[in-house]
Scaffold this motif. Structure first.
Motif, PDB file in Angstrom:
ATOM      1  N   ILE A   7      -4.059  -5.115  13.301  1.00  0.00           N
ATOM      2  CA  ILE A   7      -3.440  -4.395  12.200  1.00  0.00           C
ATOM      3  C   ILE A   7      -3.003  -3.013  12.672  1.00  0.00           C
ATOM      4  O   ILE A   7      -3.815  -2.259  13.222  1.00  0.00           O
ATOM      5  CB  ILE A   7      -4.414  -4.256  11.013  1.00  0.00           C
ATOM      6  CG1 ILE A   7      -4.748  -5.635  10.442  1.00  0.00           C
ATOM      7  CG2 ILE A   7      -3.824  -3.352   9.931  1.00  0.00           C
ATOM      8  CD1 ILE A   7      -5.883  -5.623   9.467  1.00  0.00           C
ATOM      9  N   SER A   9      -1.000   0.635  11.332  1.00  0.00           N
ATOM     10  CA  SER A   9      -0.623   1.318  10.091  1.00  0.00           C
ATOM     11  C   SER A   9       0.145   2.608  10.330  1.00  0.00           C
ATOM     12  O   SER A   9       0.497   3.300   9.368  1.00  0.00           O
ATOM     13  CB  SER A   9      -1.876   1.610   9.243  1.00  0.00           C
ATOM     14  OG  SER A   9      -2.785   2.445   9.942  1.00  0.00           O
ATOM     15  N   ARG A  42      -0.382  -7.800  11.655  1.00  0.00           N
ATOM     16  CA  ARG A  42       0.149  -7.201  10.433  1.00  0.00           C
ATOM     17  C   ARG A  42       0.531  -5.756  10.717  1.00  0.00           C
ATOM     18  O   ARG A  42      -0.313  -4.955  11.115  1.00  0.00           O
ATOM     19  CB  ARG A  42      -0.866  -7.258   9.291  1.00  0.00           C
ATOM     20  CG  ARG A  42      -0.973  -8.636   8.663  1.00  0.00           C
ATOM     21  CD  ARG A  42      -1.688  -8.610   7.333  1.00  0.00           C
ATOM     22  NE  ARG A  42      -1.652  -9.917   6.699  1.00  0.00           N
ATOM     23  CZ  ARG A  42      -0.690 -10.321   5.874  1.00  0.00           C
ATOM     24  NH1 ARG A  42       0.311  -9.516   5.587  1.00  0.00           N
ATOM     25  NH2 ARG A  42      -0.737 -11.526   5.340  1.00  0.00           N
ATOM     26  N   LEU A  44       1.430  -2.799   8.756  1.00  0.00           N
ATOM     27  CA  LEU A  44       1.376  -2.370   7.364  1.00  0.00           C
ATOM     28  C   LEU A  44       2.427  -1.337   7.015  1.00  0.00           C
ATOM     29  O   LEU A  44       2.728  -1.138   5.828  1.00  0.00           O
ATOM     30  CB  LEU A  44      -0.023  -1.819   7.052  1.00  0.00           C
ATOM     31  CG  LEU A  44      -1.178  -2.802   7.227  1.00  0.00           C
ATOM     32  CD1 LEU A  44      -2.498  -2.126   6.893  1.00  0.00           C
ATOM     33  CD2 LEU A  44      -0.978  -4.038   6.350  1.00  0.00           C
ATOM     34  N   PRO A  48       4.136  -3.503   4.004  1.00  0.00           N
ATOM     35  CA  PRO A  48       2.913  -3.116   3.284  1.00  0.00           C
ATOM     36  C   PRO A  48       2.391  -4.262   2.418  1.00  0.00           C
ATOM     37  O   PRO A  48       3.170  -5.042   1.874  1.00  0.00           O
ATOM     38  CB  PRO A  48       3.371  -1.938   2.411  1.00  0.00           C
ATOM     39  CG  PRO A  48       4.661  -1.478   3.013  1.00  0.00           C
ATOM     40  CD  PRO A  48       5.296  -2.689   3.611  1.00  0.00           C
ATOM     41  N   VAL A  49       1.079  -4.360   2.315  1.00  0.00           N
ATOM     42  CA  VAL A  49       0.503  -5.341   1.405  1.00  0.00           C
ATOM     43  C   VAL A  49       0.471  -4.730   0.007  1.00  0.00           C
ATOM     44  O   VAL A  49       0.486  -3.501  -0.153  1.00  0.00           O
ATOM     45  CB  VAL A  49      -0.920  -5.754   1.847  1.00  0.00           C
ATOM     46  CG1 VAL A  49      -0.894  -6.336   3.248  1.00  0.00           C
ATOM     47  CG2 VAL A  49      -1.884  -4.569   1.780  1.00  0.00           C
ATOM     48  N   THR A 105      -1.338   2.712   3.288  1.00  0.00           N
ATOM     49  CA  THR A 105      -1.118   1.278   3.505  1.00  0.00           C
ATOM     50  C   THR A 105      -2.379   0.592   4.008  1.00  0.00           C
ATOM     51  O   THR A 105      -2.656  -0.555   3.651  1.00  0.00           O
ATOM     52  CB  THR A 105       0.019   1.065   4.514  1.00  0.00           C
ATOM     53  OG1 THR A 105      -0.247   1.845   5.701  1.00  0.00           O
ATOM     54  CG2 THR A 105       1.354   1.475   3.933  1.00  0.00           C
ATOM     55  N   TRP A 109      -4.784  -2.385   2.195  1.00  0.00           N
ATOM     56  CA  TRP A 109      -5.326  -3.585   2.850  1.00  0.00           C
ATOM     57  C   TRP A 109      -6.831  -3.684   2.628  1.00  0.00           C
ATOM     58  O   TRP A 109      -7.355  -4.759   2.289  1.00  0.00           O
ATOM     59  CB  TRP A 109      -5.005  -3.556   4.347  1.00  0.00           C
ATOM     60  CG  TRP A 109      -5.545  -4.726   5.097  1.00  0.00           C
ATOM     61  CD1 TRP A 109      -4.987  -5.974   5.201  1.00  0.00           C
ATOM     62  CD2 TRP A 109      -6.768  -4.780   5.854  1.00  0.00           C
ATOM     63  NE1 TRP A 109      -5.786  -6.798   5.973  1.00  0.00           N
ATOM     64  CE2 TRP A 109      -6.886  -6.088   6.384  1.00  0.00           C
ATOM     65  CE3 TRP A 109      -7.767  -3.846   6.121  1.00  0.00           C
ATOM     66  CZ2 TRP A 109      -7.966  -6.479   7.181  1.00  0.00           C
ATOM     67  CZ3 TRP A 109      -8.847  -4.230   6.921  1.00  0.00           C
ATOM     68  CH2 TRP A 109      -8.933  -5.543   7.434  1.00  0.00           C
TER      69      TRP A 109
END
Length: 216
Positions: A7, A9, A42, A44, A48-49, A105, A109
């Motif tokens: 991940i 960010s 991912r 982010l 973005p989630v 972000t 998550w």
């Protein structure tokens, strides 16, 4: 085969991001150990989630059979993120410091994957999974520095991921990353370079160590 959940960010692209440079180094060494493994990635900043909504939150505490269509749709996205965490043999997170804490972000998550009764609480479905966090920052917030009390990245993530989810937390901390762009920090460039080089070495060491441990 081993699975790494990676991940990022940082809002900056790879060549301009201190955290992305180090997470990429970690991932490279991990994949050298597991060339046939799986990496779930991912970004982010790029994708973005969803932030937690009332529907998403309430659905986590009610019987799925009673979910409204809106709750079911929102919760399905949350479950997907949780399953990615649960299926990972190791987790890698780029967590740059923005205004003394993590990017919003990344917080979104975390709000999705922290679910009482599943990943958090007495169950902790991902308990014991090693997570390596690249906590880059423009200055230094290390113990003994003037801004030590403003460090809300490591403290928070250790509590949320370690205490809340039961993960095995490791930090790599490239610091003084603003030294090359802030004239007032010009004298600190050598310290920044040393911190960067140490972070890259730590990433290589930790990636190989965890990869071999997972394979054992």
């Amino acid at each position: 085969m081993a699975t790494l959940l990676h991940i990022d960010s940082s809002v900056f692209p790879a060549e301009a991001s201190a955290s992305r440079v180090v997470t990429e180094a970690f991932r490279k060494h991990w994949q050298e150990e597991h060339p046939q493994g799986t990496v779930i990635y991912r970004d982010l900043a790029a994708q973005p989630v969803p932030h937690i909504t009332a529907d998403t939150h309430l659905a986590g505490f009610t019987d799925p059979a009673t979910h409204t269509p809106e709750q079911a749709a929102a919760f399905a996205e949350r479950v997907k993120l949780i399953e990615e965490l649960e299926q990972a043999d190791a987790v890698l997170i780029g967590a740059p410091m923005y205004n003394y804490t993590i990017p919003s972000t990344l917080k979104a998550w975390l709000d999705n994957v922290i679910l009482m009764g599943r990943t958090a609480g007495e169950t902790q479905s991902a308990k014991g999974t090693p997570v390596t966090i690249v906590a880059s920052r423009g200055g230094s917030y290390a113990p003994g520095t003037p801004r030590e009390s403003f460090e809300y990245v490591q403290n928070y993530l250790d509590a949320a991921l370690g205490g809340g989810l039961g993960l095995e937390v490791h930090f790599i901390v490239p610091e003084l990353t603003m030294a090359t762009v802030n004239p007032a920090m010009a004298d600190l460039v050598p310290l920044y370079e040393a911190s960067r080089d140490r972070a890259l070495e730590d990433a290589a060491t930790k990636a190989r160590e965890l990869a071999k441990r997972v394979a054992a």
